[in-house]
Design a protein around this motif. Structure first.
Motif, short mmCIF file in Angstrom:
data_model
loop_
_atom_site.label_atom_id
_atom_site.label_comp_id
_atom_site.label_asym_id
_atom_site.label_seq_id
_atom_site.Cartn_x
_atom_site.Cartn_y
_atom_site.Cartn_z
N LEU A 1 33.94 2.18 -17.06
CA LEU A 1 32.73 2.18 -18.33
C LEU A 1 31.59 1.87 -17.63
O LEU A 1 30.53 2.43 -17.86
CB LEU A 1 33.30 1.05 -19.35
CG LEU A 1 34.30 1.84 -20.35
CD1 LEU A 1 34.73 0.73 -21.28
CD2 LEU A 1 33.78 3.18 -21.04
N LEU A 2 31.51 0.65 -16.83
CA LEU A 2 30.17 0.22 -16.32
C LEU A 2 29.87 1.21 -15.08
O LEU A 2 28.40 1.37 -15.20
CB LEU A 2 30.80 -1.18 -15.53
CG LEU A 2 30.74 -2.40 -16.63
CD1 LEU A 2 31.26 -3.42 -15.77
CD2 LEU A 2 29.81 -2.53 -17.54
N ASP A 3 30.53 1.81 -14.48
CA ASP A 3 30.13 2.92 -13.54
C ASP A 3 29.70 3.98 -14.30
O ASP A 3 28.39 4.41 -13.81
CB ASP A 3 31.05 3.28 -12.62
CG ASP A 3 31.31 2.16 -11.58
OD1 ASP A 3 30.64 1.52 -11.39
OD2 ASP A 3 32.91 2.32 -11.01
N GLU A 4 30.24 4.41 -15.14
CA GLU A 4 29.74 5.43 -16.00
C GLU A 4 28.55 5.41 -16.86
O GLU A 4 27.59 6.19 -16.98
CB GLU A 4 30.82 6.08 -16.94
CG GLU A 4 31.96 6.93 -16.11
CD GLU A 4 33.31 6.85 -17.03
OE1 GLU A 4 33.15 6.49 -18.14
OE2 GLU A 4 34.33 7.32 -16.31
N GLY A 5 28.41 4.09 -17.42
CA GLY A 5 27.25 3.50 -17.96
C GLY A 5 26.12 3.82 -17.63
O GLY A 5 24.91 3.91 -18.11
N ALA A 6 25.97 3.79 -16.17
CA ALA A 6 24.59 3.74 -15.52
C ALA A 6 24.07 5.02 -15.83
O ALA A 6 22.65 4.92 -15.76
CB ALA A 6 25.02 3.62 -13.78
#
Length: 270
Positions: A208-213
């Motif tokens: 989620l954090l990687d994609e959220g960028a």
């Protein structure tokens, strides 16, 4: 000599770049070994965290250019670098770079590709590419602007400056700076905490954090909803609630626990 050492302990797999005579510069053999090791780690359910480090007094001095230009076309050489970079970024377990000495060029970008970076005071970092007549690879052009902003990314990449561990930490490129004689114990404690976490929840959180960028808020919220559905389908949520009620530490396994799905399930499918 094995160019890449692999060690397992208590759910933690440590990959050690092992060419200390070249400050762990990565040659074709080591690129291939890294690709195979990361593929294996991604498939191994026993691996709950991964540490990437270097032997001797360096983390990694980048790609090995000591033998001059290769006869192999760069398109084919870059394919391997791309595969290694993607495997590292997409590994479903938390990753930690333990950096002592130099981490430059592709070596620094591999460290940045890990989720957390632990450095010692003698660590030194450089996006050395332009000094070699090259431009960033191993994801540097994607990572740097997201981590430090566009102007600082251009400063680091265009000028190819060397910065120390404290400068890197101030820029958000190092998570912790730890004394040399405390680094091993610090990383052991850090990975023990990661291994104790709920593996499915950690994998979902990392993704989620990687994609959220690069996601919109609507896309991020949709991703969060999908992730929570996956989390609630594990035994870990019930275990966390029970542990809270009992006043004890939870024991997370990542086991699948949807009601009515137990019949015919093999142990290795949990």
């Amino acid at each position: 000599m094995t160019v890449l050492r692999t060690d397992d302990a208590d759910g933690v797999r440590t990959l050690t770049l092992n060419r200390p005579h070249r400050k762990n510069a990565i040659d074709a053999e080591l690129w291939d070994a890294l690709r195979a090791a990361l593929e294996a780690a991604g498939r191994d359910r026993g691996v709950r965290a991964l540490v990437l480090t270097g032997a001797g007094d360096a983390f990694c001095s980048g790609a090995d250019i000591s033998q001059g230009l290769s006869a192999v076309h760069p398109v084919y050489r870059m394919r391997t670098l791309t595969e290694v970079t993607l495997l590292l970024h997409e590994l479903p377990v938390p990753t930690v770079a333990k950096v002592t000495g130099v981490a430059v060029g592709a070596g620094w970008n591999l460290a940045l590709g890990c989720d957390l970076v632990v450095a010692t005071p003698r660590a030194r970092f450089s996006q050395i590419f332009t000094r070699r007549g090259l431009s960033p690879d191993c994801g540097g052009s994607w990572l740097l602007p997201r981590l430090v902003g566009l102007q600082q990314a251009k400063r680091l990449a265009l000028l190819a400056e060397t910065i120390d561990a404290e400068q890197a930490r101030a820029l958000g490129l190092v998570t912790w700076v730890v004394a040399e004689d405390e680094a091993d114990a610090f990383v052991d404690g850090l990975t023990a905490r990661l291994v104790a976490g709920a593996p499915v929840a950690l994998a979902q959180t990392k993704a989620l954090l990687d994609e959220g960028a690069t996601a919109t808020l609507r896309e991020a919220l949709a991703g969060e909803a999908r992730a929570q559905a996956a989390n609630f389908a594990t035994a870990d949520v019930r275990e966390a609630y029970a542990a809270f009620a009992d006043g004890r530490e939870a024991h997370f396994t990542g086991a699948w626990a949807v009601p009515g799905t137990g019949a015919g399930r093999r142990k290795d499918e949990e």
